[in-house]
Write a protein that holds these residues in place. Structure first.
Motif, mmCIF file in Angstrom:
data_model
loop_
_atom_site.group_PDB
_atom_site.id
_atom_site.type_symbol
_atom_site.label_atom_id
_atom_site.label_comp_id
_atom_site.label_asym_id
_atom_site.label_seq_id
_atom_site.Cartn_x
_atom_site.Cartn_y
_atom_site.Cartn_z
ATOM 1 N N GLY A 118 4.270 16.490 0.841
ATOM 2 C CA GLY A 118 4.060 15.111 0.422
ATOM 3 C C GLY A 118 4.160 14.974 -1.093
ATOM 4 O O GLY A 118 4.315 15.951 -1.823
ATOM 5 N N TYR A 119 4.035 13.753 -1.575
ATOM 6 C CA TYR A 119 4.217 13.465 -2.998
ATOM 7 C C TYR A 119 2.895 13.065 -3.656
ATOM 8 O O TYR A 119 2.008 12.502 -3.013
ATOM 9 N N ASP A 120 2.796 13.340 -4.967
ATOM 10 C CA ASP A 120 1.624 12.916 -5.737
ATOM 11 C C ASP A 120 1.718 11.437 -6.097
ATOM 12 O O ASP A 120 0.702 10.752 -6.197
ATOM 13 N N TYR A 121 2.961 10.961 -6.309
ATOM 14 C CA TYR A 121 3.195 9.562 -6.664
ATOM 15 C C TYR A 121 4.428 9.059 -5.912
ATOM 16 O O TYR A 121 5.405 9.796 -5.747
ATOM 17 N N VAL A 122 4.375 7.807 -5.495
ATOM 18 C CA VAL A 122 5.540 7.156 -4.891
ATOM 19 C C VAL A 122 5.842 5.890 -5.686
ATOM 20 O O VAL A 122 4.953 5.046 -5.876
ATOM 21 N N PHE A 167 5.382 3.862 2.756
ATOM 22 C CA PHE A 167 5.104 4.270 1.378
ATOM 23 C C PHE A 167 3.892 5.193 1.268
ATOM 24 O O PHE A 167 3.991 6.318 0.786
ATOM 25 N N HIS A 168 2.707 4.708 1.689
ATOM 26 C CA HIS A 168 1.489 5.476 1.464
ATOM 27 C C HIS A 168 1.422 6.705 2.365
ATOM 28 O O HIS A 168 0.716 7.674 2.051
ATOM 29 N N LEU A 225 3.669 8.845 2.738
ATOM 30 C CA LEU A 225 4.429 9.936 2.148
ATOM 31 C C LEU A 225 3.638 10.695 1.082
ATOM 32 O O LEU A 225 4.121 11.690 0.544
ATOM 33 N N LEU A 226 2.418 10.232 0.792
ATOM 34 C CA LEU A 226 1.592 10.890 -0.220
ATOM 35 C C LEU A 226 0.980 12.173 0.328
ATOM 36 O O LEU A 226 0.661 12.273 1.519
ATOM 37 N N ALA A 227 0.792 13.143 -0.560
ATOM 38 C CA ALA A 227 0.265 14.451 -0.146
ATOM 39 C C ALA A 227 -1.176 14.359 0.340
ATOM 40 O O ALA A 227 -1.571 15.058 1.271
ATOM 41 N N ASP A 228 -1.968 13.502 -0.293
ATOM 42 C CA ASP A 228 -3.378 13.362 0.073
ATOM 43 C C ASP A 228 -3.563 12.053 0.826
ATOM 44 O O ASP A 228 -3.572 10.972 0.234
ATOM 45 N N GLY A 229 -3.711 12.152 2.125
ATOM 46 C CA GLY A 229 -3.839 10.951 2.947
ATOM 47 C C GLY A 229 -5.176 10.269 2.837
ATOM 48 O O GLY A 229 -5.328 9.127 3.290
ATOM 49 N N ASP A 230 -6.171 10.946 2.243
ATOM 50 C CA ASP A 230 -7.510 10.364 2.130
ATOM 51 C C ASP A 230 -7.773 9.742 0.766
ATOM 52 O O ASP A 230 -8.709 8.958 0.615
ATOM 53 N N ALA A 231 -6.976 10.087 -0.232
ATOM 54 C CA ALA A 231 -7.199 9.574 -1.588
ATOM 55 C C ALA A 231 -6.672 8.147 -1.716
ATOM 56 O O ALA A 231 -5.881 7.676 -0.889
ATOM 57 N N VAL A 232 -7.115 7.460 -2.761
ATOM 58 C CA VAL A 232 -6.576 6.133 -3.056
ATOM 59 C C VAL A 232 -5.082 6.283 -3.330
ATOM 60 O O VAL A 232 -4.681 7.135 -4.132
ATOM 61 N N PRO A 233 -4.227 5.519 -2.647
ATOM 62 C CA PRO A 233 -2.775 5.730 -2.765
ATOM 63 C C PRO A 233 -2.233 5.427 -4.157
ATOM 64 O O PRO A 233 -2.456 4.339 -4.691
ATOM 65 N N LYS A 234 -1.532 6.390 -4.735
ATOM 66 C CA LYS A 234 -0.901 6.204 -6.040
ATOM 67 C C LYS A 234 0.545 5.791 -5.820
ATOM 68 O O LYS A 234 1.466 6.610 -5.868
ATOM 69 N N VAL A 235 0.702 4.509 -5.536
ATOM 70 C CA VAL A 235 2.015 3.926 -5.255
ATOM 71 C C VAL A 235 2.285 2.839 -6.285
ATOM 72 O O VAL A 235 1.447 1.961 -6.501
ATOM 73 N N VAL A 236 3.440 2.909 -6.932
ATOM 74 C CA VAL A 236 3.808 1.963 -7.990
ATOM 75 C C VAL A 236 4.962 1.104 -7.490
ATOM 76 O O VAL A 236 5.984 1.633 -7.018
ATOM 77 N N LEU A 237 4.823 -0.210 -7.591
ATOM 78 C CA LEU A 237 5.762 -1.151 -6.986
ATOM 79 C C LEU A 237 6.350 -2.083 -8.037
ATOM 80 O O LEU A 237 5.640 -2.552 -8.926
ATOM 81 N N TYR A 270 -0.044 -6.311 0.820
ATOM 82 C CA TYR A 270 -0.414 -4.975 0.334
ATOM 83 C C TYR A 270 -1.449 -4.311 1.239
ATOM 84 O O TYR A 270 -1.353 -3.114 1.529
ATOM 85 N N ALA A 271 -2.429 -5.074 1.690
ATOM 86 C CA ALA A 271 -3.455 -4.503 2.563
ATOM 87 C C ALA A 271 -2.828 -4.002 3.856
ATOM 88 O O ALA A 271 -3.158 -2.923 4.354
ATOM 89 N N ARG A 272 -1.896 -4.775 4.405
ATOM 90 C CA ARG A 272 -1.256 -4.366 5.657
ATOM 91 C C ARG A 272 -0.338 -3.167 5.458
ATOM 92 O O ARG A 272 -0.025 -2.465 6.406
ATOM 93 N N ALA A 273 0.100 -2.935 4.218
ATOM 94 C CA ALA A 273 0.940 -1.773 3.921
ATOM 95 C C ALA A 273 0.105 -0.564 3.523
ATOM 96 O O ALA A 273 0.662 0.467 3.138
ATOM 97 N N GLY A 274 -1.216 -0.680 3.629
ATOM 98 C CA GLY A 274 -2.089 0.424 3.237
ATOM 99 C C GLY A 274 -2.222 0.574 1.741
ATOM 100 O O GLY A 274 -2.561 1.656 1.242
ATOM 101 N N LEU A 275 -1.985 -0.523 1.000
ATOM 102 C CA LEU A 275 -2.046 -0.506 -0.463
ATOM 103 C C LEU A 275 -2.924 -1.653 -0.954
ATOM 104 O O LEU A 275 -2.464 -2.572 -1.636
ATOM 105 N N PRO A 276 -4.211 -1.643 -0.618
ATOM 106 C CA PRO A 276 -5.067 -2.795 -0.923
ATOM 107 C C PRO A 276 -5.330 -2.977 -2.412
ATOM 108 O O PRO A 276 -5.423 -2.009 -3.166
ATOM 109 N N ASN A 277 -5.406 -4.235 -2.832
ATOM 110 C CA ASN A 277 -5.821 -4.623 -4.189
ATOM 111 C C ASN A 277 -5.070 -3.892 -5.299
ATOM 112 O O ASN A 277 -5.678 -3.267 -6.182
ATOM 113 N N PRO A 278 -3.758 -3.963 -5.314
ATOM 114 C CA PRO A 278 -3.026 -3.282 -6.384
ATOM 115 C C PRO A 278 -3.237 -3.957 -7.734
ATOM 116 O O PRO A 278 -3.329 -5.183 -7.825
ATOM 117 N N GLU A 279 -3.334 -3.134 -8.793
ATOM 118 C CA GLU A 279 -3.375 -3.695 -10.144
ATOM 119 C C GLU A 279 -2.070 -4.428 -10.415
ATOM 120 O O GLU A 279 -1.031 -4.120 -9.821
#
Length: 730
Positions: A452-456, A472-473, A475-487, A514-523
């Protein structure tokens, strides 16, 4: 032809769109090009840089058993050369991918791929040839002869002769003075400001405050950058990827950059390698289209091939299938459903097969299939029918008034899927659905920490549908961490409705995209300064996007329009012609006139057709009457060849050139009849205005619009702009 020898460090220079290939093939190259120098020997031609020595890895392009470049038309030479260079880059750097549309095939250390998009000839290459670290492109053969690469033996003499001359030619080149400042220049397809050839440390002080804030900001969770076309979102994303790689140091990171097409993936890959050329890093940066990442199964083993809906041919194939199944349905089952349908729905289904009403119906069904049914992973089973019946209809969707009408559309969807199966086809959305299921398995959970990836990073998020966004989320290496996805996104650049969310009637609340994509409350970071086009074009583009009917997307529909920071230019103009023939003639006349000034500014002219139904007619006329003057782009992957056609007029639609920029743009058929005043007006209006905005924002300096009197003249959405002086009649 002489054998061509390119050192590893010179490969990126050989990718430049102005590389003097024909002079090279005529054995009359310039002394230097950028930071590369040329040396001609008795049997070979050397392209090298000052940093090379006798141990440098080489790409050697031989004469072929029956010829090489001379087997193809001159117009195809640049494409053939680029693919050879790409094979070399791939052999020296495994992070570089070969476009799957080239149909690459490997056996041991031999590789085969198609020479061009239209040829049946395949390139043959061998890595680590003759026990060396070099790659030898040794032949160009008919595809039927290359099924077993073990039987395709290279002729070694051209290679051995070239290697024997290498040291001598390299020594001769030592005294040549080269221009180091021009060592790497990006493809002209990238916006003009990006194409300056600056490295990472040179770019940093040139970024705007908002761009620099985005690049420097720590990623602690989902992060989105919003901005209108031309605000530098892609450049900022590339800079942020490189900052992560640079800061990683001894702790390398795995970074994935996702795009919607191979054309954009190739562009971004070149940007990362050019801008980041001075950054020493052990981090992995992969750049791929989402579909390539998703296509993990060999569907050919079950007799299936992909039906791509991102190309002109793919869409037309799908529309033909839909038209056929509608005809069959009307002639058979329709009578059982007719009484439960609204008058407007009945009128469309019972219209003549080739009428405008029926063609519009096929388009609407295609969008409903792609943006609702396929996007939600509905496969045509009973439970999928129940889900579809619960989908909450919103303004942008195809107007469906009664439950019987939904039944009709779902029946057509089932027939569509059955047709794909019978013809050995599989849709891209079905591939993504399979991949999503694979990402939910114990197998992926067991290996995601390593693979998996550290960042997507996701460019053009507005082009991905709800199902694709779920990837998107995962594909991250850590499935339990807050997703580090940049859009990066600007939904108003999407001529489709894929970005809007689909809800069911039983949903308790409308969770965000975003919530439905597993990426809630993005900055959120907003870019408002436009670096791509003049203020005159910016004003017209903003007027159009402010008119677009909003999707149910909350604040992301109200992205700041932005203002241009480059010098003023001419006010956009429009012509009113009598008919389609007049529109075509005017478009070519204006484009050929503007071509001269565009070239002096280092740019290119594009004719973009707003009426998709007429695009096919126009492209046939253009290629038939002006075969040496125009280059037709019929899909986003055709952009691959655009770098070699920078002296030609581009002929396309706004959708297929999304992300590209041209000095001057001619928009053909900006007509009033493209948004008919019917019950279907809402979603057709949104689609038309998004396409219009996309077309307008492709122009840097000059913008010309053309409308036809026999198609209700200039669209009423722009008539107000003429009244206030933002658009004038020519």
């Amino acid at each position: 032809m002489k054998t061509i020898v390119i050192t590893e460090n010179a490969l990126v220079i050989a990718c430049h769109p102005d590389f003097p290939l024909e002079a090279l093939l005529a054995d009359n190259p310039p002394t230097t090009f950028g930071s590369a120098f040329f040396q001609s020997g008795e049997t070979s031609l050397l392209i090298a840089t000052k940093g090379c020595n006798d141990t440098s890895r080489l790409l050697v392009i031989g004469e072929g058993s029956k010829g090489f470049f001379d087997l193809l038309p001159v117009d195809d030479h640049a494409t053939l050369f680029e693919r050879c260079v790409r094979v070399g880059l791939r052999s020296f750097d495994k992070q570089i991918a070969l476009n799957p549309n080239w149909m690459p095939y490997r056996q041991d250390n031999r590789t085969s791929l198609f020479a061009t998009g239209s040829s049946d000839l395949r390139i043959l290459a061998e890595t680590n040839y003759d026990g060396s670290r070099n790659t030898y492109v040794y032949d160009l053969l008919k595809a039927v002869s290359t099924k077993d690469l073990h039987n395709c033996e290279p002729v070694s003499t051209p290679y051995l002769n070239a290697i024997a001359e290498f040291s001598e030619l390299l020594a001769k080149g030592a005294s040549i003075t080269v221009n180091d400042s021009g060592s790497v220049v990006l493809d002209h397809i990238v916006s003009e400001s990006v194409a300056k050839g600056f490295a990472y440390d040179e770019w940093l002080p040139l970024l705007s405050l908002a761009q620099r804030d985005f690049v420097d900001r720590d990623i602690v969770g989902p992060l989105r950058v919003r901005g209108a076309a031309g605000t530098g979102k892609t450049l900022a994303m590339v800079m942020k990827v490189l900052k992560i790689a640079k800061d990683a140091g001894e702790n390398p990171k795995r970074i994935l950059f996702l795009t919607h097409s191979w054309a954009m993936a190739g562009q971004i890959d070149e940007m990362i390698r050019s801008i980041g050329r001075d950054i020493p890093t052990a981090s992995l940066v992969d750049v791929y289209p989402l579909l390539t990442i998703s296509n993990q199964r060999d569907y050919s083993a079950i007799g299936r091939r992909s039906l791509g809906l991102d190309s002109d041919s793919g869409k037309r194939d799908a529309l033909k299938i839909i038209s056929t199944i509608v005809d069959q349905f009307v002639a058979s089952d329709w009578v059982a459903y007719r009484s439960g349908c609204s008058p407007s729905f009945v009128e469309q289904f019972e219209a003549l097969p080739n009428s405008d009403l029926r063609r519009n119906l096929s388009w609407d069904i295609l969008v409903e299939f792609g943006c609702v049914l396929a996007a939600q992973g509905m496969l045509g089973r009973d439970r999928d029918r129940e889900r579809y019946m619960r989908v909450r209809r919103v303004g942008y969707m195809m107007p469906i008034v009664t439950s019987t009408e939904r039944e009709v559309i779902f029946r057509l969807w089932v027939k569509f899927l059955a047709h794909l199966k019978a013809e050995g086809l599989i849709a891209a959305d079905q591939i993504v659905s399979d991949y999503l299921n694979a990402l939910q398995t114990f197998y992926w959970e067991a290996k995601r920490e390593k693979e998996g990836y550290d960042y997507v990073f996701v460019d053009e998020m507005h082009l991905f549908n709800a199902q694709e966004r779920l990837v998107f989320h995962n594909l991250l290496a850590d499935g339990d961490a807050v997703p580090k996805v940049v859009l990066a996104l600007d939904p108003k650049q999407s001529p489709r409705e894929v970005f809007a969310e689909i809800f069911e009637d039983r949903d308790k609340k409308n969770n965000s995209v975003y919530a439905r994509a597993g990426l809630p409350n993005p900055e959120k970071v907003d870019f408002v300064e436009i670096y791509r086009y003049t203020n005159e074009i910016s004003i017209l583009a903003k007027a159009v996007i402010d008119t677009v009917p909003a999707l149910d997307m909350g604040e992301d529909w109200d992205i700041p329009g932005g203002s241009s920071v480059i010098e003023s230019g001419p006010t956009p103009v429009y012509y009113l012609e009598q008919n389609t023939t007049g529109v075509f003639k005017r478009a070519m006349k204006v484009a050929k006139k503007q071509q001269f000034t565009a070239r002096k500014r280092g740019g290119q002219v594009a004719i973009l057709c707003m009426d998709y139904e007429k695009f096919h007619t126009y492209q046939n006329a253009a290629t038939g009457q002006y075969p040496r003057d125009v280059f037709v782009i019929k899909s986003r992957d055709d952009v691959e060849q655009l770098r070699y056609m920078n002296r030609r007029i581009v002929f396309s639609t706004p959708e297929y050139v999304a992300g590209l920029q041209f000095d001057s743009v001619v928009l053909a058929d900006v007509n009033g009849d493209l948004v008919p005043d019917t019950n279907y007006k809402g979603h057709q209006e949104r689609r038309f205005l998004s396409e219009l905005y996309l077309g307008i924002s492709r122009a840097q300096r000059e913008l010309t619009l053309i409308a036809s009197k026999d198609s209700e003249g200039l669209t009423p959405y722009l008539q107000r702009q003429e009244e206030i002086g933002n658009l004038k009649r020519a």
